[in-house]
Structures are given as C-alpha cells and as structure tokens.
Design an enzyme around this catalytic site. Structure first.
Site, PDB file in Angstrom:
ATOM      1  N   SER A 177      68.972  20.985  88.388  1.00  0.00           N
ATOM      2  CA  SER A 177      67.672  20.721  88.929  1.00  0.00           C
ATOM      3  C   SER A 177      67.277  21.611  90.064  1.00  0.00           C
ATOM      4  O   SER A 177      66.249  21.784  90.312  1.00  0.00           O
ATOM      5  CB  SER A 177      67.218  19.128  89.068  1.00  0.00           C
ATOM      6  OG  SER A 177      67.933  18.837  90.219  1.00  0.00           O
ATOM      7  N   GLY A 178      68.123  22.006  90.951  1.00  0.00           N
ATOM      8  CA  GLY A 178      68.009  22.979  92.061  1.00  0.00           C
ATOM      9  C   GLY A 178      68.321  22.377  93.301  1.00  0.00           C
ATOM     10  O   GLY A 178      68.085  23.238  94.621  1.00  0.00           O
ATOM     11  N   HIS A 179      68.794  21.097  93.506  1.00  0.00           N
ATOM     12  CA  HIS A 179      69.410  20.828  94.682  1.00  0.00           C
ATOM     13  C   HIS A 179      70.626  21.445  95.140  1.00  0.00           C
ATOM     14  O   HIS A 179      71.535  21.326  94.579  1.00  0.00           O
ATOM     15  CB  HIS A 179      69.471  19.257  94.869  1.00  0.00           C
ATOM     16  CG  HIS A 179      68.401  18.342  94.487  1.00  0.00           C
ATOM     17  ND1 HIS A 179      67.444  17.956  95.474  1.00  0.00           N
ATOM     18  CD2 HIS A 179      67.671  17.825  93.273  1.00  0.00           C
ATOM     19  CE1 HIS A 179      66.635  17.575  95.008  1.00  0.00           C
ATOM     20  NE2 HIS A 179      66.552  17.135  93.804  1.00  0.00           N
TER      21      HIS A 179
ATOM     22  N   ASP B 264      58.348  19.118  97.628  1.00  0.00           N
ATOM     23  CA  ASP B 264      58.914  18.762  99.054  1.00  0.00           C
ATOM     24  C   ASP B 264      60.085  19.821  99.562  1.00  0.00           C
ATOM     25  O   ASP B 264      60.675  19.574 100.631  1.00  0.00           O
ATOM     26  CB  ASP B 264      59.568  17.271  98.944  1.00  0.00           C
ATOM     27  CG  ASP B 264      60.589  17.039  98.254  1.00  0.00           C
ATOM     28  OD1 ASP B 264      60.960  17.865  97.214  1.00  0.00           O
ATOM     29  OD2 ASP B 264      61.697  16.170  98.744  1.00  0.00           O
TER      30      ASP B 264
ATOM     31  N   TYR C 104      67.771   6.760  92.412  1.00  0.00           N
ATOM     32  CA  TYR C 104      68.391   7.664  93.659  1.00  0.00           C
ATOM     33  C   TYR C 104      67.231   7.837  94.538  1.00  0.00           C
ATOM     34  O   TYR C 104      67.239   8.343  95.681  1.00  0.00           O
ATOM     35  CB  TYR C 104      69.063   8.933  93.454  1.00  0.00           C
ATOM     36  CG  TYR C 104      68.521   9.751  92.517  1.00  0.00           C
ATOM     37  CD1 TYR C 104      69.293   9.750  91.278  1.00  0.00           C
ATOM     38  CD2 TYR C 104      67.612  10.363  92.413  1.00  0.00           C
ATOM     39  CE1 TYR C 104      68.800  10.427  89.968  1.00  0.00           C
ATOM     40  CE2 TYR C 104      67.063  11.556  91.119  1.00  0.00           C
ATOM     41  CZ  TYR C 104      68.039  11.492  90.335  1.00  0.00           C
ATOM     42  OH  TYR C 104      67.491  11.905  89.269  1.00  0.00           O
TER      43      TYR C 104
ATOM     44  N   ASP D  91      60.219  23.309  94.990  1.00  0.00           N
ATOM     45  CA  ASP D  91      59.497  22.189  94.302  1.00  0.00           C
ATOM     46  C   ASP D  91      58.470  21.633  95.317  1.00  0.00           C
ATOM     47  O   ASP D  91      58.318  22.081  96.821  1.00  0.00           O
ATOM     48  CB  ASP D  91      60.340  21.384  93.906  1.00  0.00           C
ATOM     49  CG  ASP D  91      61.191  20.593  94.981  1.00  0.00           C
ATOM     50  OD1 ASP D  91      61.234  20.961  96.126  1.00  0.00           O
ATOM     51  OD2 ASP D  91      61.681  19.119  94.726  1.00  0.00           O
TER      52      ASP D  91
ATOM     53  N   ASP E 247      63.157  20.794  98.622  1.00  0.00           N
ATOM     54  CA  ASP E 247      64.501  20.659  98.643  1.00  0.00           C
ATOM     55  C   ASP E 247      65.280  21.211  97.434  1.00  0.00           C
ATOM     56  O   ASP E 247      66.516  21.255  97.291  1.00  0.00           O
ATOM     57  CB  ASP E 247      65.100  19.201  98.866  1.00  0.00           C
ATOM     58  CG  ASP E 247      64.464  18.139  97.705  1.00  0.00           C
ATOM     59  OD1 ASP E 247      63.740  18.666  96.828  1.00  0.00           O
ATOM     60  OD2 ASP E 247      64.669  16.894  98.061  1.00  0.00           O
ATOM     61  N   ARG E 248      64.563  21.680  96.438  1.00  0.00           N
ATOM     62  CA  ARG E 248      64.994  22.363  95.302  1.00  0.00           C
ATOM     63  C   ARG E 248      64.610  23.788  95.205  1.00  0.00           C
ATOM     64  O   ARG E 248      63.571  24.135  95.721  1.00  0.00           O
ATOM     65  CB  ARG E 248      64.506  21.703  93.958  1.00  0.00           C
ATOM     66  CG  ARG E 248      64.706  20.148  94.133  1.00  0.00           C
ATOM     67  CD  ARG E 248      64.867  19.681  92.474  1.00  0.00           C
ATOM     68  NE  ARG E 248      63.764  19.685  91.836  1.00  0.00           N
ATOM     69  CZ  ARG E 248      63.455  19.430  90.465  1.00  0.00           C
ATOM     70  NH1 ARG E 248      64.568  18.754  89.812  1.00  0.00           N
ATOM     71  NH2 ARG E 248      62.471  19.849  89.887  1.00  0.00           N
TER      72      ARG E 248
ATOM     73  N   ALA F  96      69.279   9.720  80.355  1.00  0.00           N
ATOM     74  CA  ALA F  96      67.826   9.256  80.645  1.00  0.00           C
ATOM     75  C   ALA F  96      67.436   9.570  81.955  1.00  0.00           C
ATOM     76  O   ALA F  96      68.259   9.476  82.937  1.00  0.00           O
ATOM     77  CB  ALA F  96      67.774   7.652  80.680  1.00  0.00           C
ATOM     78  N   SER F  97      66.365  10.392  82.118  1.00  0.00           N
ATOM     79  CA  SER F  97      65.840  10.818  83.347  1.00  0.00           C
ATOM     80  C   SER F  97      65.642   9.728  84.350  1.00  0.00           C
ATOM     81  O   SER F  97      65.139   8.693  84.023  1.00  0.00           O
ATOM     82  CB  SER F  97      64.724  11.640  83.192  1.00  0.00           C
ATOM     83  OG  SER F  97      63.974  11.919  84.374  1.00  0.00           O
ATOM     84  N   ASN F  98      66.216   9.855  85.613  1.00  0.00           N
ATOM     85  CA  ASN F  98      65.762   8.938  86.505  1.00  0.00           C
ATOM     86  C   ASN F  98      64.491   9.145  87.290  1.00  0.00           C
ATOM     87  O   ASN F  98      64.352   8.463  88.239  1.00  0.00           O
ATOM     88  CB  ASN F  98      67.072   8.656  87.601  1.00  0.00           C
ATOM     89  CG  ASN F  98      68.082   8.153  87.164  1.00  0.00           C
ATOM     90  OD1 ASN F  98      68.037   6.931  86.820  1.00  0.00           O
ATOM     91  ND2 ASN F  98      69.413   8.896  86.769  1.00  0.00           N
ATOM     92  N   THR F  99      63.696  10.142  87.194  1.00  0.00           N
ATOM     93  CA  THR F  99      62.719  10.673  87.863  1.00  0.00           C
ATOM     94  C   THR F  99      61.060  10.505  86.954  1.00  0.00           C
ATOM     95  O   THR F  99      60.178  10.707  87.443  1.00  0.00           O
ATOM     96  CB  THR F  99      62.694  11.927  88.573  1.00  0.00           C
ATOM     97  OG1 THR F  99      62.999  13.012  87.630  1.00  0.00           O
ATOM     98  CG2 THR F  99      63.998  11.982  89.424  1.00  0.00           C
TER      99      THR F  99
ATOM    100  N   SER G 250      58.796  14.205  95.083  1.00  0.00           N
ATOM    101  CA  SER G 250      59.385  15.601  94.855  1.00  0.00           C
ATOM    102  C   SER G 250      58.671  16.505  93.944  1.00  0.00           C
ATOM    103  O   SER G 250      57.662  17.045  94.250  1.00  0.00           O
ATOM    104  CB  SER G 250      60.529  15.098  94.452  1.00  0.00           C
ATOM    105  OG  SER G 250      61.660  16.100  94.314  1.00  0.00           O
ATOM    106  N   HIS G 251      59.000  16.756  92.814  1.00  0.00           N
ATOM    107  CA  HIS G 251      58.699  17.398  91.800  1.00  0.00           C
ATOM    108  C   HIS G 251      57.586  16.736  90.717  1.00  0.00           C
ATOM    109  O   HIS G 251      57.174  17.303  89.884  1.00  0.00           O
ATOM    110  CB  HIS G 251      59.615  18.134  91.212  1.00  0.00           C
ATOM    111  CG  HIS G 251      60.425  17.282  90.310  1.00  0.00           C
ATOM    112  ND1 HIS G 251      61.676  16.473  90.843  1.00  0.00           N
ATOM    113  CD2 HIS G 251      60.299  16.779  88.947  1.00  0.00           C
ATOM    114  CE1 HIS G 251      62.363  15.852  90.159  1.00  0.00           C
ATOM    115  NE2 HIS G 251      61.438  15.939  88.783  1.00  0.00           N
TER     116      HIS G 251
ATOM    117  N   ARG H  65      60.021   5.678  93.260  1.00  0.00           N
ATOM    118  CA  ARG H  65      59.066   6.660  92.820  1.00  0.00           C
ATOM    119  C   ARG H  65      58.171   6.204  91.559  1.00  0.00           C
ATOM    120  O   ARG H  65      58.665   5.533  90.845  1.00  0.00           O
ATOM    121  CB  ARG H  65      59.842   8.166  92.189  1.00  0.00           C
ATOM    122  CG  ARG H  65      58.908   9.221  92.443  1.00  0.00           C
ATOM    123  CD  ARG H  65      59.841  10.531  91.765  1.00  0.00           C
ATOM    124  NE  ARG H  65      60.837  10.796  92.557  1.00  0.00           N
ATOM    125  CZ  ARG H  65      61.649  12.094  92.509  1.00  0.00           C
ATOM    126  NH1 ARG H  65      61.299  12.795  91.699  1.00  0.00           N
ATOM    127  NH2 ARG H  65      62.568  11.945  93.129  1.00  0.00           N
TER     128      ARG H  65
ATOM    129  N   LYS I  51      62.264   8.712  99.605  1.00  0.00           N
ATOM    130  CA  LYS I  51      63.492   9.314  99.648  1.00  0.00           C
ATOM    131  C   LYS I  51      64.011   8.549 101.044  1.00  0.00           C
ATOM    132  O   LYS I  51      63.478   8.850 102.202  1.00  0.00           O
ATOM    133  CB  LYS I  51      63.597  10.513  99.702  1.00  0.00           C
ATOM    134  CG  LYS I  51      63.222  11.328  98.453  1.00  0.00           C
ATOM    135  CD  LYS I  51      63.849  12.736  98.451  1.00  0.00           C
ATOM    136  CE  LYS I  51      63.415  13.414  97.079  1.00  0.00           C
ATOM    137  NZ  LYS I  51      63.538  14.979  97.236  1.00  0.00           N
TER     138      LYS I  51
END
Length: 819
Positions: free
Chosen positions: A685-687, A602, A374, A600, A604-605, A780-783, A466-467, A377, A476
């Site tokens: 995650s906070g979004h 940027d 998404y 975080d 947004d969370r 699986a983490s995407n970040t 981001s984080h 990074r 993004k």
C-alpha cells in the site's frame, strides 16, 4: 453475664452497642495485650512501608538505567550519523584526487583556487578548505596548529584522518586527505568544519541529562569536546563507543529523567498491599480472639454505668450476644433470624432494565466497526464525532499515564473535521491530568518524528483517516513509539464505554517542528543536483513539507495538488488506485520530469512514477531499497506484507538478507520491524519504513528522498534501475465492495470451502495461495468495506489462470463477488 459486658449507651433508637468502645474497654483492662497489639501493628506498618520504599527505589533505578542506556544509544546513533555524513564528504574529496594532483603538478594557482572553491561547494559548508602543497603556510597564518600536524602526518604517508581539535574559534572537526601522484604523496586536501550541527543534534537529549563526547588521542588525555545538558551528580554515567575509534560518548541523567522514571504506583503497590492486608487480617483475628477470650470478665465500669447497665440489660442483651458472637447455652439457643429485608423483585427488574438501557445507549455511541485492526476509522459526524473524540482523549490520557508517560503529542491532517476532532481529543486528554503537545496540522510522519525528536514523551495521537474518502476521519495511536493494533484497539472501546478515566488538569503547549524535520532529512540525503520531480499530494496535508524537503536536497520540484483541501477535489488521496495516478503520470510526461511522487492524505504512503510515466508500485520500490540497505548491512531482516511481490523475497536472500513476511497494516509492519530489529520494511500500500538512517516509522517523504538519492548515486533513471530486476506480470490491488459486517464472514467461508489443488496456502492474513509460477491473495480490508485481492505470475497466461480460479471460488460463495 450479658449485662456485665455492656457499657452505658444512650438510647438512640438502635439496639446495637458501641462496638469500638466495647473493644477499647476490653483491651484497657489488659494493658500488656494492648502493648503487644500496638507493637505488632507498628512493626507491620514499618515492614510494609520499608518494602514499598525498597521496591520503589529498585524500580526507579532499573527504569533510570534502562532509559539512560536507551538515550546513550540514541546519542551514539546521532554521532555515527554525523560521522557517516563526513565519511561521504571524505569520499567526495578523495574522488577529486586526480584533478588535485594535476593542478599541483602544473603548479597552476588559478586551477588550485578554482578546485578549492568547487570542493568547498561539494561538502557540507566547511569553515576552510585548502589544497596544500609542501611549504604552503596558510595554516600557519590561521594559527591552526592541530591542522598543521595533521597535514604533516598525511604528507608522511598516514591515511586520511578525521578528528576534533580546539582552535582559537573553539572546537572544530578537521579532515586531511592525501593527494597522490602514482605512488608518491605530493599534497593534501585539508578542511575544517563546525561542530555546531552535531552539538545541536546531541542537544535533543538536554532535557533528560548531560551528554559528553570525548576524544582520546595517543599524545593527549581524554578531552570532552562537546558537552550539552545538565547532569544530576548523584546519578551514574553510561558510556557508549562510536564509529570513530577515538570518540567515546557518555550520558548522565538529570532531574527530569530522574522524575520521569519514577515508577507508577500500580507497578509496585501489589506486594506491599497484599502484605498490608495480611497483616491487618492477622491483627483483626488476634483482636477477635482477645475479645472472645475475655468476653465473660466484668468491665471496669463506673457506679453510674453499673446502674444504667442493669436498667438497660433487657434491651441490650440480644444485641451484645449477637454482635460479640456469645452464644447462650445449648438448651436456650434459638434459630438466628436475619433482619435484612429482601428487595422487591419489581425494583430489581426496573434497575436491571435501566442498566441495560444505559449500556445500550453507551455502546451505540462507539460503533464496533470503527475500531479496526490497526487504527480507528469511520464516517465523521456520524460514527466519529466530537463526543467520541472527547471520550477517546480521556481513555488515551489515562492509558498514557498508566504507561508512565506524562504527555501526548497530537497532530491532525487537513480534513474538514480534523481540527474540531483534535480540539475535543486534546480536551479529553487534558482532563486526565496528562499534558498535550500540539503540533497543529502536520503529516503523520512529522508526528512520528516528534516522538523521537522531543524528550517529553514518546507517545502521541494523529487525527487522520489516511487515504480514505473525504467524509471519513479517524485516529492513529502510538504509545512509546509503538503503534496500537488488534486487540489493543478494540480494548479502547471497552474503556471508553466504562469511562473509568483519570482526573486532573494537564498543560497544553504548541510546537512547530516542520523546520527541524526538513533539516534532518536534508542533512541525511546526498544532494540531488537539479533532478526534476513532480509531487502530487492529492490535496492532503503533506504537500508543503514534501516540497520543502525535496527542494532542500537540490530537486527542481513541480507541485501538483499540494494545497490542502479536505474536499479532495481532484482525486481521493489514495495512492493504491491506478486511476488516481493519471494526472501525475501526465504531468511527468508533459514536464519531461525525471520522477513523479504521489503521497496519500497524511503523507505516510508513497508511490512513484518513472520518467516514462510507468507506475512503480511500493513493492518494487522496496526491492530498490532492499538492495541498497542489505548490500551495506548483510544479515539484516527486511519485513514486507503478504501483498508484496515474491521477487522481493528472492532479491533479499540473494544479497544476504533475511526476508520476513507479516500481516498487512502499518501497525503490524511497524511492530514487526521492532520485533525483528529490521533495518527496512514496507508494504504494497505504500508504507515504507527505514531504520538504518531513519527512525523506524513509515514516511512517504523520506522514502521519496532516499529513492532520489539512489538514482543520483547510481547515476541511473528509475527505469534503468528496474531493468536489472527479473520480469513479472502482476495486478494492482483489486477491491470488491462488501459490507463491513460481511467482509470477514466471506473470507472465513472462503477459508473453509475453497480447494486449490497442488498449491501451498497461507492464512496469516486472509487466504494466500501460491503455485510454482503464480500466487493470489484475498483478504478483508481493514480500512474500507471491501475485499482486497492481488495476483502475480511469471506469464500473462498464468496470471489469467490464477485469477480465474479465484473467481470460481468466490462465486461459489456469493455470485455477486466478481472482479
């Protein structure tokens, strides 16, 4: 015969004749056929251009209508938001009815004056506010005749009213509330307000056209009391009702909207192009048939040409025959021998090797691992550098232009490399001919706000990781307010490698929307009346904006790590790790604050800390928000990701909402909300995304303000609000480090080999296993290079049991996969 076919040509070292001259002489000898061909060509050309013009006009009209409907709906939303704010003020005035009745009964002028001052402070800066009794002539003195009539109607038993009226100072909003003593009306609360805020809000669409807000009263005709922007008289008007039964909104597009809705040629050129090609092919076939038909007739050559033709006949005979496809008699036919020379095999091999080397060099500049599900990074300077940003800018500028956008909004966070990456990104965009609107160093929510607030474009790019840790950076990407994700992200890599970018010269402008962003939130939120809040921005970019907003709604703000430092010296800007929240928790306790807010990198969370230093994870915040939104909007969808508590689904259903689960990721969340037209959505995650009073994008600052508003309206602490929800036992997000190249393979192996008896499994995003009293997730983490896990159960024993089951399954794949 061949000699008669050939005109005179000078020897140039080539045997091939002048074909164009040959065809022209053939047609010249038959003027009727020439006229027919010219007529056919003219009619075909006229037909193709007529079709192109019709498609162009129809698509522009369709695009104009669609854009106008969207704008009028947005404008109506702004009016409705204005009405909601004043409806809240009416409620505050009605709440003071008992105190007002007491002051009127006692005829206490001092108490009436004190009450008027107090009420004026509780509503949104009224021009005037009076507590009136029958016979009070202050409105006569103000020459407020519309107000006098409203008060008369209210004293006569009419319900509370809200309407626009033209006074000496211009149009104002008038509010009249009856004051009751038991069943009788003994007075009225009257206030008048400027319409400047509403006019300023509607002026957001001035560049696109003209907005008129009409009022239709029973005793008067329709009157436009707010008009902003310039219209194009030839364009149609689009109307939209509002929440006020007597107010109607009308929008008429202007020159800029007309220009911006011109369809891209690629959208309409296909059919005319096909017809043009067909017409040309037919023309060529006719031409070929004509030449063949009259191939054996002598040409009208001059005497000199005749002599020269006879002289050159031997040299030109073979060329004429092959070029015009005139075959000799069968007995004289010989095999046709190609004169093309075959390229040397060694030369082909060298060219192939060179192409392969060039492709390898290109792909190595754009590592596949940075094109995530998404966003983009990776490590700054290594995987993501200036060249990467420049090529990405060319790719995105071209993409924006193809999608009908003329500009991209660019912002960047406070990381050490963000400004230089943003500079190269903008250079790449401008080189395509796409304009750039630079917001400077801003949080991601402010860039998303700009996508809604500005009229030039609804697309943009945020330079941020981001984080992620300090060495990382990324991008993004939002096209027409929709976040790119999945295959759309990976497709960018192919476009960057191909470098098939548009070329042009874009224009760069700079804008600062920080004040507009803060004012918009402040005007939407009920004042907080001195709530003490500690804000930890983790040295990210959102600290300044968060302080400005929360102070603006009345909070006593204590900043913690709110200065921007791309080294993140105090803790990484990740709100999902409990250890990173320790400083905020201790500050809340030490300052005896009501609330702690952690943002975080940027902005947004968001994660909250209660007054008792308890971490309130975002899925619990989403429960609070869901109860608030769904109770006022029954039947609405609420979207949440696979990592959120299952209590959330039950709560949404209990209040009449529809729970919708989606894959983890801010892009997936945002796009799912658009798909469902949901009023609320969020992920663990906070979004958190609001679309009831906000614009449908993840904004940690706005979410914090909405949380504070709920605490104020309910007059409860965060702990007290949470105590009304069912108990549970859960883990925070657990991460197991795994190489980027292996993490997805591990999940695939787990999906193929794992066995969970008596459980329901879901493979939407990783492996979700649900038992009646517990659930567990691995994905699986995407970040980051990691597997992420989370567990929840109705008891601590069930929680430990499900974690043990997952440990067994993971260790069967790789003994190092432990947690």
């Amino acid at each position: 015969k061949a000699a008669r076919l050939m005109p005179k040509t000078k020897k140039t070292g080539h045997d091939k004749p002048n074909t164009g001259m040959l065809i022209w002489l053939r047609l010249k000898a038959h003027p009727l056929i020439l006229c027919v061909l010219i007529t056919y060509l003219c009619i075909s050309t006229w037909g193709v251009f007529s079709l192109f013009d019709r498609l162009f006009v129809e698509q522009q009209q369709q695009g104009l209508a669609e854009a106008s409907r969207t704008i009028v709906l947005e404008q109506a939303g702004r009016v409705n938001q204005f009405l909601k704010l004043h409806a809240q003020q009416i409620e505050r005035l009605e709440a003071a009815g008992e105190a007002a009745a007491k002051a009127i009964r006692q005829q206490d002028s001092d108490e009436i004056a004190r009450l008027e001052k107090m009420l004026a402070e509780s509503v949104n800066r009224p021009q005037t506010l009076y507590l009136l009794t029958p016979g009070d002539r202050r409105l006569d003195t103000d020459q407020n005749f519309a107000g006098i009539e409203m008060v008369k109607e209210v004293l006569a038993g009419q319900p509370a009213q809200l309407q626009a009226a033209r006074l000496q100072s211009g149009w104002q909003l008038l509010i009249a509330i009856p004051v009751r003593n038991n069943d009788s009306i003994i007075g009225a609360i009257f206030s008048s307000h400027s319409l400047g805020n509403l006019q300023q809000s509607l002026a957001a669409a001035d560049r696109q056209g003209q907005t008129r807000l009409y009022q239709q009263l029973a005793n008067s005709g329709r009157q436009a009391f707010i008009t902003t922007g310039q219209e194009q008289p030839s364009l149609p008007a689009f109307s939209q009702s509002t929440d006020h039964p007597q107010w109607l909104l009308e929008f008429t597009g202007g020159e800029h909207l007309l220009a911006s809705t011109k369809p891209a040629l690629t959208n309409i050129i296909l059919l005319p192009a096909i017809l043009a090609v067909v017409a040309l092919i037919v023309f060529l076939f006719i031409l070929r048939a004509v030449v063949r038909r009259y191939a054996h007739e002598p040409l009208p050559l001059s005497g000199k040409a005749k002599a020269e033709t006879a002289e050159e006949m031997p040299q030109q005979q073979s060329s004429a025959s092959s070029y015009l496809e005139i075959s000799p008699p069968a007995s004289e036919a010989e095999p046709r021998i190609s004169t093309d020379k075959k390229a040397a095999p060694e030369q082909h091999r060298n060219e192939a090797d060179k192409t392969q080397q060039d492709a390898s060099a290109s792909t190595s500049d754009y590592p596949l691992t940075v094109f995530r599900d998404y966003d983009i990074r990776g490590r700054a300077g290594d995987q993501i550098n200036k060249t990467f940003a420049l090529k990405l800018g060319g790719c995105l500028g071209s993409l924006a232009l193809e999608r009908g956008e003329t500009a991209l909004i660019v912002g960047y966070d406070g990381r050490l490399t963000s400004d230089e990456l943003a500079e190269e990104l903008m250079a790449g965009i401008l080189a395509t001919g796409c304009d750039v609107i630079c917001l400077g160093m801003v949080p991601t929510p402010l860039l998303n706000f700009a996508l809604h607030h500005l009229t030039e474009t609804a697309s943009g790019v945020m330079v941020t990781a981001s984080h992620n840790p300090a060495p990382d950076n990324g991008f993004k990407i939002f096209i027409r307010e929709r976040a790119l994700c999945g295959d759309e992200i990976t497709a960018l890599r192919d476009d960057m490698i191909a470098e098939n970018f548009r070329s042009g010269e874009g224009h760069l402008t700079e804008k600062d929307l920080s004040a507009e962003y803060a004012d918009t939130i402040i005007n939407d939120i009920v004042p907080a009346s001195g709530l003490k809040v500690v804000v930890d921005a983790g040295n990210g970019v959102a600290g300044k904006n968060a302080i400005e907003v929360l102070q603006g709604i009345g909070c006593d703000v204590v900043p913690l790590y709110c200065d921007v430092d791309g080294n993140f010296p105090n803790h990484p800007p990740d709100t999902a790790v409990p250890e990173y929240l320790n400083d905020l928790s201790q500050a809340v306790r030490a300052m005896e604050a009501d609330l702690g807010i952690c943002l975080d990198g940027d902005g947004d969370r968001v994660v909250a800390i209660s007054g008792k230093s308890r971490i309130i994870w975002p899925d619990e915040l989403l429960m609070i928000f869901a109860r608030d939104v769904v109770s006022r909007n029954p039947g609405t969808d609420v979207v949440f990701d696979v990592k959120c508590t299952r209590r959330l689904s039950r709560l949404i259903s209990s209040y009449g909402g529809i729970p919708v689960m989606c894959k983890t990721g801010h892009s997936h969340l945002r796009n799912k909300i658009i798909e469902c037209n949901a009023l609320l959505g969020g992920e663990f995650s906070g979004h958190i995304i609001f679309q009831d009073r906000w614009h449908g994008f993840d904004d940690g600052i706005y979410a914090a303000a909405r949380l504070i508003e709920i605490m104020v309206l309910r007059e409860q602490s965060l702990e007290e609000i949470l105590s009304t929800f069912e108990e549970h036992h859960s883990t925070a997000e657990i991460k197991i480090p795994v190489d980027e190249e292996k993490k997805f393979a591990v999940v695939r192996s787990l999906l193929e080999s794992s066995v969970f008896k008596d459980a329901r499994t879901n493979t939407m995003d990783g492996l979700l296993v649900e038992f009646p009293n517990a659930w567990g997730l691995v994905r699986a983490s995407n970040t980051s290079p990691a597997l992420t896990l989370r567990f929840e159960a109705t008891s601590s024993e069930a929680l430990e049991k499900i974690q043990s089951l997952f440990r067994q399954q993971l260790s069967s794949i790789d003994s190092t996969l432990t947690f």
